[in-house]
Scaffold this motif. Sequence first.
Motif, PDB file in Angstrom:
ATOM      1  N   MET A  10       0.828  -1.207   0.000  1.00  0.00           N
ATOM      2  CA  MET A  10       0.000   0.000   0.000  1.00  0.00           C
ATOM      3  C   MET A  10       0.860   1.254   0.000  1.00  0.00           C
ATOM      4  N   ALA A  11       1.997   1.210   0.680  1.00  0.00           N
ATOM      5  CA  ALA A  11       2.904   2.363   0.641  1.00  0.00           C
ATOM      6  C   ALA A  11       3.441   2.579  -0.766  1.00  0.00           C
ATOM      7  N   GLY A  12       3.720   1.487  -1.494  1.00  0.00           N
ATOM      8  CA  GLY A  12       4.176   1.618  -2.876  1.00  0.00           C
ATOM      9  C   GLY A  12       3.111   2.202  -3.786  1.00  0.00           C
ATOM     10  N   VAL A  13       1.847   1.803  -3.593  1.00  0.00           N
ATOM     11  CA  VAL A  13       0.750   2.350  -4.406  1.00  0.00           C
ATOM     12  C   VAL A  13       0.609   3.851  -4.159  1.00  0.00           C
ATOM     13  N   LEU A  14       0.646   4.256  -2.902  1.00  0.00           N
ATOM     14  CA  LEU A  14       0.554   5.681  -2.587  1.00  0.00           C
ATOM     15  C   LEU A  14       1.748   6.455  -3.132  1.00  0.00           C
ATOM     16  N   LEU A  15       2.917   5.830  -3.093  1.00  0.00           N
ATOM     17  CA  LEU A  15       4.111   6.505  -3.606  1.00  0.00           C
ATOM     18  C   LEU A  15       4.017   6.720  -5.112  1.00  0.00           C
ATOM     19  N   VAL A  16       3.535   5.724  -5.852  1.00  0.00           N
ATOM     20  CA  VAL A  16       3.397   5.866  -7.308  1.00  0.00           C
ATOM     21  C   VAL A  16       2.416   6.980  -7.650  1.00  0.00           C
ATOM     22  N   LEU A  17       1.262   7.001  -6.981  1.00  0.00           N
ATOM     23  CA  LEU A  17       0.281   8.046  -7.251  1.00  0.00           C
ATOM     24  C   LEU A  17       0.814   9.424  -6.879  1.00  0.00           C
ATOM     25  N   SER A  18       1.567   9.518  -5.794  1.00  0.00           N
ATOM     26  CA  SER A  18       2.129  10.807  -5.388  1.00  0.00           C
ATOM     27  C   SER A  18       3.145  11.319  -6.395  1.00  0.00           C
ATOM     28  N   VAL A  19       3.962  10.434  -6.908  1.00  0.00           N
ATOM     29  CA  VAL A  19       4.967  10.843  -7.898  1.00  0.00           C
ATOM     30  C   VAL A  19       4.293  11.340  -9.176  1.00  0.00           C
ATOM     31  N   ILE A  20       3.278  10.615  -9.639  1.00  0.00           N
ATOM     32  CA  ILE A  20       2.566  11.048 -10.855  1.00  0.00           C
ATOM     33  C   ILE A  20       1.882  12.390 -10.620  1.00  0.00           C
ATOM     34  N   ARG A  21       1.312  12.558  -9.440  1.00  0.00           N
ATOM     35  CA  ARG A  21       0.616  13.811  -9.132  1.00  0.00           C
ATOM     36  C   ARG A  21       1.586  14.987  -9.061  1.00  0.00           C
ATOM     37  N   LEU A  22       2.752  14.798  -8.495  1.00  0.00           N
ATOM     38  CA  LEU A  22       3.706  15.895  -8.364  1.00  0.00           C
ATOM     39  C   LEU A  22       4.413  16.216  -9.674  1.00  0.00           C
ATOM     40  N   VAL A  23       4.692  15.205 -10.473  1.00  0.00           N
ATOM     41  CA  VAL A  23       5.438  15.430 -11.717  1.00  0.00           C
ATOM     42  C   VAL A  23       4.534  15.989 -12.817  1.00  0.00           C
ATOM     43  N   TYR A  24       3.297  15.482 -12.872  1.00  0.00           N
ATOM     44  CA  TYR A  24       2.381  15.882 -13.946  1.00  0.00           C
ATOM     45  C   TYR A  24       1.152  16.579 -13.339  1.00  0.00           C
ATOM     46  N   GLN A  25       1.383  17.721 -12.779  1.00  0.00           N
ATOM     47  CA  GLN A  25       0.288  18.457 -12.142  1.00  0.00           C
ATOM     48  C   GLN A  25      -0.711  18.989 -13.174  1.00  0.00           C
ATOM     49  N   LYS A  26      -0.224  19.496 -14.304  1.00  0.00           N
ATOM     50  CA  LYS A  26      -1.125  20.021 -15.324  1.00  0.00           C
ATOM     51  C   LYS A  26      -2.008  18.922 -15.907  1.00  0.00           C
TER      52      LYS A  26
END
Length: 356
Positions: free
Chosen positions: A147-163
């Motif tokens: 679950m920590a890995g799933v949250l980490l993947v979503l956080s990275v996508i959200r921070l890198v591709y905000q637009k």
Amino acid sequence: MRNWLLLLFIFSYLPILAQTTDSAAVKAPVIKKKPVTAHTAGDSTRPKVHTTTLVKKDSTRVNHKPVAPLAASVKKDSTTLAADTTLHKTDSTAVAAVPKVKVPSAYDLFMKKLAAENIFLKPGRPTFVDTNPVRPYRSMDWLIYLMAGVLLVLSVIRLVYQKYFSDLFRAFLNPTLSQRQLKDQLSQSPFPNMLLNAFFAIALGLYFYLVLYRQQVFPQAEPWLLIPGLIMLVAVVYGFKYIMLRFCGWLFGNSELADAYIFILYLINKILGVLLVPFLVIIAFCSPEIARTFLYISLFFIVLLIIYRYIRSYSLVKQYLSFSKLHFFLYLCAFEVAPVLILTKVLQNIWLTGNP
């Protein structure tokens, strides 16, 4: 001469004999004391003392003066004995006092009541046989890291591709915008589009596993085999649907309509993948009652998104083709509902046979 000596001897010892006779006459008679005898009744705690003093009478002198001091001594001893008897009575009363009764506590009363009412605490209690199967213990620590890995993947996508995230939710919340305009805005970032499609497959596959885990379906299955299998199943199903829609658009000469429908389909899928993340955490780590409640809530949101997808698809297809609502309903039953029912039936048969 002899006679004179004999007379002289007699007159010399005559005073000594007279003094000896008077001493014998004056000598006081011997008084013997009989020992004191105490008589105690069988059921009485007070001893009764009977003092008996026997004085031997003088045969020669009736009135003997030394008897008076002896009587005084006996009276004094009787007084001392009476004082000792009173002290003994006081001690006996103290010993015979009733001890104070201790008031039982609430805990003692409860334990007595429990021992009197509980049949398992009585001799000859009934016996029961536990027939429940023993389940092997399995450590679920790996689920925390997953679950920590799933949250980490979503956080990275959200921070890198905000637009891209802002355009994605704007296209979801504003269906009145031009489809071409939305497609152009989201097609400028193909890599995050692919990442969110993969994230949707991971989130939905993990969601299926947690549902099976909470419902105790396939309890003997290995998680490191079941979770990748479910993720691959979701990816294969939606990949096959993508290929079939592309093929139908080419076959019937409506590639533009097929592209628009694929855009709406995968737009809802991406939103569903993001929406499932908090439900995954709750279902994975909360108590069974809370997990079951949020499971029903997540199913409600999934059904709501599916209905929303069909509504938007119907309004889109209506712009390109003229067809009846019956034909659209038949399409939904053949290509959307039937595969889900078949997959559910297969999983149910596997569950009943016990061969995942």
